[in-house]
Structures are given as structure tokens and as C-alpha cells.
Scaffold this motif. Structure first.
Motif, PDB file in Angstrom:
ATOM      1  N   MET A 165       1.037  -0.714  -0.546  1.00 14.46           N
ATOM      2  CA  MET A 165       0.264   0.181   0.137  1.00 14.46           C
ATOM      3  C   MET A 165       0.931   0.941  -0.021  1.00 14.46           C
ATOM      4  O   MET A 165       1.866   1.679   0.591  1.00 14.46           O
ATOM      5  N   LYS A 166       1.159   1.605  -1.165  1.00 17.23           N
ATOM      6  CA  LYS A 166       1.279   3.226  -1.142  1.00 17.23           C
ATOM      7  C   LYS A 166       0.989   4.423  -1.615  1.00 17.23           C
ATOM      8  O   LYS A 166      -0.389   4.620  -1.597  1.00 17.23           O
ATOM      9  N   ILE A 167       1.721   5.034  -0.565  1.00 16.27           N
ATOM     10  CA  ILE A 167       0.995   6.727  -0.713  1.00 16.27           C
ATOM     11  C   ILE A 167       1.986   7.714  -0.682  1.00 16.27           C
ATOM     12  O   ILE A 167       3.126   7.771  -0.661  1.00 16.27           O
ATOM     13  N   CYS A 168       1.275   8.722  -1.932  1.00 12.37           N
ATOM     14  CA  CYS A 168       2.776   9.346  -2.848  1.00 12.37           C
ATOM     15  C   CYS A 168       2.398  11.381  -1.982  1.00 12.37           C
ATOM     16  O   CYS A 168       1.285  11.746  -1.727  1.00 12.37           O
ATOM     17  N   ILE A 169       3.351  11.936  -1.566  1.00  9.54           N
ATOM     18  CA  ILE A 169       3.022  12.923  -1.116  1.00  9.54           C
ATOM     19  C   ILE A 169       3.569  14.035  -2.223  1.00  9.54           C
ATOM     20  O   ILE A 169       4.138  13.510  -3.041  1.00  9.54           O
ATOM     21  N   VAL A 170       2.945  14.775  -2.148  1.00 11.05           N
ATOM     22  CA  VAL A 170       2.994  15.954  -3.648  1.00 11.05           C
ATOM     23  C   VAL A 170       2.629  16.912  -2.463  1.00 11.05           C
ATOM     24  O   VAL A 170       1.670  17.482  -1.779  1.00 11.05           O
ATOM     25  N   GLY A 171       2.600  18.310  -3.378  1.00 14.34           N
ATOM     26  CA  GLY A 171       2.496  19.916  -3.011  1.00 14.34           C
ATOM     27  C   GLY A 171       3.067  20.203  -3.679  1.00 14.34           C
ATOM     28  O   GLY A 171       3.823  20.160  -4.537  1.00 14.34           O
ATOM     29  N   LEU A 172       3.153  22.068  -3.179  1.00 13.76           N
ATOM     30  CA  LEU A 172       3.432  22.836  -4.163  1.00 13.76           C
ATOM     31  C   LEU A 172       5.358  22.811  -3.529  1.00 13.76           C
ATOM     32  O   LEU A 172       6.142  22.337  -2.382  1.00 13.76           O
ATOM     33  N   PRO A 173       6.492  23.185  -4.353  1.00 15.57           N
ATOM     34  CA  PRO A 173       7.647  23.851  -3.992  1.00 15.57           C
ATOM     35  C   PRO A 173       7.322  24.558  -2.313  1.00 15.57           C
ATOM     36  O   PRO A 173       6.703  25.403  -2.508  1.00 15.57           O
ATOM     37  N   GLN A 174       8.768  23.455  -1.611  1.00 11.99           N
ATOM     38  CA  GLN A 174       8.573  24.281  -0.004  1.00 11.99           C
ATOM     39  C   GLN A 174       7.512  24.298   0.874  1.00 11.99           C
ATOM     40  O   GLN A 174       7.116  24.904   1.464  1.00 11.99           O
ATOM     41  N   SER A 175       6.469  23.241   0.199  1.00 14.30           N
ATOM     42  CA  SER A 175       5.561  23.414   0.961  1.00 14.30           C
ATOM     43  C   SER A 175       5.600  22.278   2.410  1.00 14.30           C
ATOM     44  O   SER A 175       5.418  22.520   3.869  1.00 14.30           O
ATOM     45  N   GLY A 176       7.074  21.409   2.020  1.00 12.72           N
ATOM     46  CA  GLY A 176       7.334  21.216   4.297  1.00 12.72           C
ATOM     47  C   GLY A 176       7.714  19.212   3.216  1.00 12.72           C
ATOM     48  O   GLY A 176       7.826  18.725   4.630  1.00 12.72           O
ATOM     49  N   LYS A 177       7.016  18.563   1.606  1.00 15.44           N
ATOM     50  CA  LYS A 177       7.268  17.599   1.484  1.00 15.44           C
ATOM     51  C   LYS A 177       8.556  16.737   1.731  1.00 15.44           C
ATOM     52  O   LYS A 177       8.400  15.757   3.203  1.00 15.44           O
ATOM     53  N   SER A 178      10.016  17.467   1.919  1.00 16.50           N
ATOM     54  CA  SER A 178      11.218  16.767   2.228  1.00 16.50           C
ATOM     55  C   SER A 178      10.951  16.555   3.487  1.00 16.50           C
ATOM     56  O   SER A 178      11.660  15.162   4.494  1.00 16.50           O
TER      57      SER A 178
END
Ligand SMILES: Nc1nc2c(ncn2[C@@H]2O[C@H](COP(=O)(O)OP(=O)(O)O)[C@@H](O)[C@H]2O)c(=O)[nH]1
Ligand SMILES: [Mg+2]
Length: 360
Positions: A1-14
Motif C-alpha cells: 500500500m503506497k501513499i504519494c506525497i505531493v505539494g507545491l515547492p517549499q511546502s514541506g514535503k521533504s
């Protein structure tokens, strides 16, 4: 089961990703791969069972988080996704959107102002337009196909797609559309983004943590509709906490007013949102949480452990965690009748402790 993290640049994904793994994403990302975090699903029931059985091994359920690379073209103003990126997102079982609430002037925002709810709506619009494009191009093809040679399957698929189009035209994500089993089957292959569960992580400022309910208020109605959830946390702080020795973390949390570990809440929410439940196998060798979809029948659940157990399935001995914990041993549950024998078509419930009887 896989969840992909997505968001605008610099939103805090990393930052969120390293909080989930305790590791930095830079190494894997620099090789061009999408870093994957296999994260244990926290479950107090597993801990209790392990304390009772004192097994050699304790195994938690896990889910995978992927931080997709490639949204960023290096353009800090970029707010839309490439087709290739959206294609990768389609492989996910659920999506996790990181939206920025923290107001650090040193970190630029692609839209030059902070509005987490607006950013979530914009991401959803991206997903919606991408689904709509697929629906429209497939519908066009089907219409031509049907005109040339009418087939029942094509007609049904077209009708299902038209239902989707009506929803998307009204800006309603497909996860809010009721589909029949047949429609579901016809449409599954498209892996529509707006049909996937969506978890919004509102990335809070350090000083917003204590005001989380207020900050999350604009997300409450959105999250109350099925298939969506919102969790507030401070990604940077969470990743710092991950670096601390375990015994120091609780003090650090309480200093910042972080109640229950935010990551645990997020992981548990994600698990639930994907429609997953856990059943347990217990013994002195291993206590283990196994993951199945809600509604899975006993034979299938057995197959998750081993195909031989599914093939040779005879009976499942089942007791709920709540009943088991009253006695703390299986013998007691046998005596008072809370340990039941179930057959092949029994639908496994969350928290069931199961011993499969099988013969091969
Ligand atoms: N103040 C504050 N800064 C954060 C927070 N989360 C991330 N940042 C900072 O924002 C910048 C971008 O974060 P990053 O995780 O790399 O974002 P990404 O581009 O979405 O992967 C970094 O300098 C982070 O340290 C937060 O919760 N609070
Ligand atoms: Mg990043």
C-alpha cells in the motif's frame, strides 16, 4: 500500500518525509529515484499482545510513503504538474497533499502569500482537470467505436464515464461519486486521481501547534466528506524530534504543546483512509499485525500469510482483541466461548486474533 506525497515547492514535503523515515531524502533523490519510506503503523494493541506473549519477534503493519521527485522544474513559481508527474501519482493507493501554513519569510511561496486552504483547492483542481482530460478523450474514442460497431461493454463504459464527467464538471471529486460494482470495474484501470483517498497535511508553524483547531477550521467540512482527512503538524519540528534519542522526545513534545505524536496520528489516519484493517497472529515466536482491506474474507486473509494456508484452509479460530484482553490467554477465551470457529466466507474484522487451521 503506497501513499504519494505531493505539494507545491517549499511546502514541506521533504521535511515530512524525513520525519516519517528519520532519514534525509537527499541521497536517494540525487540518484533520480523517488525515495520510499516504509513506515510502521503504530498500534497499541500490538504492544499489549507482545507484552503478553513475549515473542521472539514483534512485527507491525506498515505502509509506504513515496516522495515523488520531478514536480519541481527548478522554477520556484511553479504551481502545476507535468503529465508525467501526474502519471506517477496514479500509481498511488492514496495521496497526501502537504499544504503550507508556516509563515517563514526566508522560505518563498510560489504564490507569494500563505493560504493553506487555497493551496489544497488548487491541488485538487489540478487532479480534477487531469481526470477530466482522461474522461473526455476516452469518451470520444468510445463514441467513435460505438458508432462503428456497437458493443454492450462500450456502452456501459461510456455511461460510467458520463457519470464521472457530470461530477467533474460540477467540481466534485470522483471519490464522492457512488459507483456500482460494474462501473467500478469498468473504470478501475483509469486510476483517477480524484477517486483516491486524499489526506491533507497542514504544515504548521512552530507557534501554530497550540492553535491547531483554529488553523484547521477551514478544512473541517472538506475532511468530513468521505475519502478525505486533514491532519495538522509541524513537519520541521517532527523531523527534528525524529533525530532525538527516544527518551527525550516526550519532553520535547510537551514543551511545544504537541499532544499525541502527530506522525502517529497521520499514519493511523492514512491506514484507515485506505480502507485497511489489521488482524493479528500470536504466539511465542512472533506476534504480528497483518494488513487486509476491510471486508476481506477468511480464506483471502489466510492467503496473505501464505498461499498454502489459503489453499488448505479448514477453519479459522477467531477471537476479537477486546475479548482476548479480558483473559490475556487463548484458553480462557475457549472456555467462555469468545473464541469462535469461522469458515471460509467469514469477513475478518479489525483487531481479530486468528489462528488458521489448514491442511496441505
Ligand atoms: N518554519 C517552518 N519551516 C519549515 C517547516 N517545514 C519546512 N520548513 C522549511 O521550508 C523549506 C522547504 O521545506 P522542504 O521540506 O524542503 O519543502 P519541499 O520543497 O516541499 O520538499 C525548508 O527550508 C524547511 O526547513 C515548518 O513546519 N516550519
Ligand atoms: Mg523536497
Amino acid at each position: 500500500m503506497k501513499i504519494c506525497i505531493v505539494g507545491l515547492p517549499q511546502s514541506g514535503k521533504s521535511s515530512l518525509f524525513s520525519a516519517l523515515t528519520g532519514a534525509s531524502t537527499e541521497t536517494a533523490a540525487s540518484k533520480g529515484a523517488d525515495p520510499i519510506a516504509v513506515v510502521k503503523v503504530p498500534d497499541p494493541r500490538l504492544e499489549k499482545l507482545a507484552a503478553i506473549f513475549e515473542p521472539k519477534k514483534k512485527t507491525a503493519a506498515s505502509i509506504e510513503f513515496v516522495e515523488l521527485q520531478g514536480i519541481s522544474t527548478g522554477d520556484p513559481k511553479q504551481t502545476t504538474f507535468s503529465e508525467q508527474f501526474l502519471g506517477k501519482l496514479r500509481t498511488a493507493d492514496a495521496l497526501l497533499a502537504v499544504v503550507r501554513s508556516f509563515r517563514d519569510p526566508a522560505v518563498p511561496h510560489p504564490r507569494d502569500s500563505i493560504d493553506a486552504r487555497r493551496d489544497l483547492a488548487a491541488l485538487e483542481t489540478e487532479f480534477l482537470l487531469s481526470d477530466l482530460a482522461i474522461v473526455e478523450s476516452r469518451s470520444d474514442r468510445l463514441r467513435k467505436q460505438i458508432a462503428a460497431k456497437k458493443s454492450d461493454r462500450d456502452v456501459r463504459e461510456l455511461a460510467a464515464l458520463e457519470k464521472c464527467k457530470a461530477s467533474l464538471d460540477a467540481e466534485t471529486p470522483l471519490r464522492r461519486v457512488d459507483l456500482s460494482e460494474d462501473e467500478e470495474t469498468l473504470l478501475r484501470g483509469f486510476r483517477f486521481l480524484t477517486r483516491k483517498p486524499l489526506i491533507a497535511v497542514v504544515n504548521l508553524d512552530e507557534d501554530e501547534i497550540r492553535r491547531e483547531p483554529e488553523i484547521l477550521a477551514p478544512f473541517v467540512d472538506w475532511a468530513a466528506e468521505g475519502g478525505s482527512a486533514a491532519v495538522g503538524l509541524c513537519a520541521r519540528l517532527e523531523s527534528e524530534i525524529r533525530q532525538l534519542p527516544e527518551q527525550d522526545a516526550p519532553q520535547f513534545r510537551s514543551d511545544f504543546g504537541i499532544g499525541s505524536p502527530a506522525l502517529d496520528r497521520l499514519i493511523a489516519t492514512a491506514y484507515r483512509m485506505m480502507g485497511l484493517i489489521s488482524f493479528f497472529t500470536v504466539g511465542s515466536d512472533e506476534v504480528k499485525a497483518w494488513t487486509v482491506s476491510d471486508g476481506t474474507v477468511a480464506t483471502r486473509a489466510a492467503g496473505v500469510i501464505h498461499s498454502d494456508i489459503e489453499r488448505g484452509f479448514i477453519r479459522a479460530e477467531v477471537v476479537s482483541y477486546e475479548h482476548f484482553i479480558v483473559h490475556g490467554d487463548i484458553a480462557g477465551c475457549r472456555t467462555d466461548g469468545t473464541l469462535r470457529l469461522e469458515g471460509k466466507t467469514y469477513r475478518v474484522r479489525d483487531g481479530d486474533i486468528i489462528n488458521f487451521r489448514f491442511a496441505v
